[in-house]
Scaffold this active site. Structure first.
Site, short mmCIF file in Angstrom:
data_model
loop_
_atom_site.label_atom_id
_atom_site.label_comp_id
_atom_site.label_asym_id
_atom_site.label_seq_id
_atom_site.Cartn_x
_atom_site.Cartn_y
_atom_site.Cartn_z
N PRO A 10 -56.47 46.94 -1.09
CA PRO A 10 -57.57 47.28 -2.00
C PRO A 10 -58.81 46.41 -1.85
O PRO A 10 -58.72 45.20 -1.61
CB PRO A 10 -56.94 47.06 -3.39
N ASN A 11 -59.93 47.08 -2.01
CA ASN A 11 -61.27 46.47 -1.99
C ASN A 11 -61.75 46.03 -0.61
O ASN A 11 -62.88 45.60 -0.45
CB ASN A 11 -61.37 45.29 -2.97
N ARG A 18 -69.00 42.89 -0.18
CA ARG A 18 -68.14 42.26 -1.20
C ARG A 18 -68.10 40.74 -1.01
O ARG A 18 -67.59 40.25 0.01
CB ARG A 18 -66.72 42.81 -1.04
N TYR A 23 -65.88 36.45 2.03
CA TYR A 23 -65.26 37.35 3.01
C TYR A 23 -66.12 37.61 4.25
O TYR A 23 -65.68 38.32 5.15
CB TYR A 23 -64.89 38.67 2.33
N ASN A 73 -53.08 43.28 5.64
CA ASN A 73 -53.81 42.50 4.63
C ASN A 73 -53.61 43.27 3.33
O ASN A 73 -54.31 44.24 3.05
CB ASN A 73 -55.30 42.38 4.97
N ALA A 76 -55.16 41.89 -2.93
CA ALA A 76 -54.64 41.39 -4.21
C ALA A 76 -53.15 41.71 -4.40
O ALA A 76 -52.42 40.95 -5.05
CB ALA A 76 -55.45 41.97 -5.37
N HIS A 79 -50.20 39.18 -4.03
CA HIS A 79 -49.82 38.17 -5.02
C HIS A 79 -48.84 38.68 -6.07
O HIS A 79 -48.31 37.89 -6.84
CB HIS A 79 -51.08 37.62 -5.68
N ASP A 86 -40.67 44.95 -1.13
CA ASP A 86 -39.42 45.67 -0.88
C ASP A 86 -39.57 46.67 0.26
O ASP A 86 -38.62 46.88 1.03
CB ASP A 86 -38.97 46.40 -2.16
N GLU A 97 -48.63 39.05 8.01
CA GLU A 97 -49.51 38.98 6.84
C GLU A 97 -50.83 38.29 7.23
O GLU A 97 -50.82 37.22 7.84
CB GLU A 97 -48.81 38.17 5.74
N LEU A 100 -58.42 37.18 5.21
CA LEU A 100 -59.69 36.67 5.72
C LEU A 100 -59.94 35.26 5.19
O LEU A 100 -60.33 34.35 5.93
CB LEU A 100 -60.83 37.59 5.27
N SER A 101 -59.74 35.08 3.89
CA SER A 101 -60.02 33.80 3.25
C SER A 101 -58.77 32.93 3.26
O SER A 101 -57.65 33.42 3.47
CB SER A 101 -60.48 34.03 1.81
N ARG A 106 -57.97 28.64 -2.74
CA ARG A 106 -58.67 29.37 -3.80
C ARG A 106 -57.92 29.27 -5.14
O ARG A 106 -57.16 28.33 -5.35
CB ARG A 106 -58.88 30.81 -3.33
N ARG A 110 -53.76 32.99 -6.30
CA ARG A 110 -53.73 33.46 -4.90
C ARG A 110 -52.79 32.63 -4.03
O ARG A 110 -52.58 32.92 -2.85
CB ARG A 110 -55.14 33.43 -4.29
C1 DQA Z 1 -57.63 38.62 0.69
C2 DQA Z 1 -57.28 37.52 -0.31
C3 DQA Z 1 -56.76 38.10 -1.62
O1 DQA Z 1 -56.45 37.08 -2.54
C4 DQA Z 1 -57.80 39.00 -2.24
O2 DQA Z 1 -57.29 39.61 -3.41
C5 DQA Z 1 -58.35 40.02 -1.29
C6 DQA Z 1 -58.58 39.65 0.10
C7 DQA Z 1 -58.28 38.07 1.98
O3 DQA Z 1 -58.32 38.80 2.97
O4 DQA Z 1 -58.78 36.94 1.97
O5 DQA Z 1 -58.70 41.12 -1.69
O6 DQA Z 1 -56.41 39.27 1.07
#
Ligand code: DQA
Length: 150
Positions: A10-11, A18, A23, A73, A76, A79, A86, A97, A100-101, A106, A110
């Site tokens: 997501p996002n 963003r 990011y 990736n 969110a 977490h 599962d 896994e 980016l950050s 953080r 996270r």
């Molecule tokens: C993320 C880190 C997550 O905590 C966050 O919710 C994201 C992006 C990253 O790529 O740094 O949406 O997965």
């Protein structure tokens, strides 16, 4: 030919605009293009999917049986999604896994990854290079170059 699936949660469709200070300014399309070039150079088939929906990510993992590796990736969902954890545990396809950050630097919430115990490995904190490193690792694993213990 070996096949790799890159799954963005997501996002991540908003990358570029963003929170660029966290990011970066590279868009998701740019990331996919960079990875496609890297995969093509290694003669590997690569496909991409982005979803803002937990169930769609669960289903993509469930259907990843004909892929040799998944780069995920989960954003969110990383977490707190036991459903994604599962799904990863339920399939044979290995998952890397990616973030980016640097999630450990953080907010406290996270620091926990519920998927960490079921993935092959984790790469975070390098921006687009986190994905590139994950693809490099997957390709090496698939070509048998990697000789380290699993
Ligand atoms: C993320 C880190 C997550 O905590 C966050 O919710 C994201 C992006 C990253 O790529 O740094 O949406 O997965």
């Amino acid at each position: 030919m070996k096949k790799i699936l890159v799954l963005h949660g997501p996002n991540l469709n908003l990358l570029g605009t963003r929170e660029p200070e966290i990011y970066g300014s590279t868009t998701l399309q740019d990331i996919n293009m960079i990875l496609r070039q890297q995969a093509e150079a290694a003669n590997v088939i690569i496909n991409f999917k982005q979803s803002n929906f937990e169930g769609e990510i669960v289903e993509a993992i469930q259907h990843a049986a004909d892929y040799d590796y998944v780069i995920l990736n989960a954003a969110a969902f990383t977490h707190y999604s036991i459903a994604i954890r599962d799904a990863i545990a339920a399939v044979r396809t290995p998952v890397i896994e990616v973030h980016l950050s640097n999630v450990d630097k953080r907010e406290e919430f996270r620091h926990k990854s519920v998927i960490a115990p079921v993935v092959v490995g984790r790469i975070c904190g390098f921006g687009v290079d986190s994905y590139k490193a994950a693809l490099y690792c997957a390709i090496n694993k698939l070509s048998g170059v990697d000789s380290d213990a699993d």
